[in-house]
Design a protein around this motif. Structure first.
Motif: not given
Length: 116
Positions: A60-71
């Protein structure tokens, strides 16, 4: 085509649990993990687990937000932001998948934000 979402959700789960079984579930037996693109990789699932646990974050120390650039059929490029209480990193991940959805090669670039 392997979709990255289930794998990334598993990665975040392993990141927060530091459970060797959660980590192992992500990678093929002979996977390679480049913690930095031009460094020597961690080779094999057992080495990946060992190196991961040697550098583990607290749950729980970090949060991670993401999105794909290429799949593509067997690879995904992911752009993410990791936020800790005292620092922020931009991330770029290249994930090469085996047909069963586990990772066979992982490369990450991480850049510390200049937060003042």
């Amino acid at each position: 085509m392997v979709q990255p979402r289930p794998w990334i959700e598993g990665y975040v789960r392993a990141w927060n649990s530091n459970d060797p079984d959660d980590i192992a579930a992500l990678f093929t037996e002979n996977a390679v993990y480049y913690a930095e693109p031009y460094s020597s990789p961690w080779q094999g699932r057992d080495a990946i687990i060992s190196e991961w646990l040697a550098r583990q974050d607290k749950p729980g120390e970090a949060t991670f937000e993401w999105h794909p650039v290429c799949v593509t059929d067997d690879a995904s490029v992911i752009k993410g932001v990791t936020t800790y209480p005292d620092k922020i990193y931009s991330n770029l991940w290249v994930i090469r998948f085996a047909p069963d959805g586990r990772c066979r090669e992982f490369t990450e670039w991480w850049m510390l934000h200049d937060v003042k």
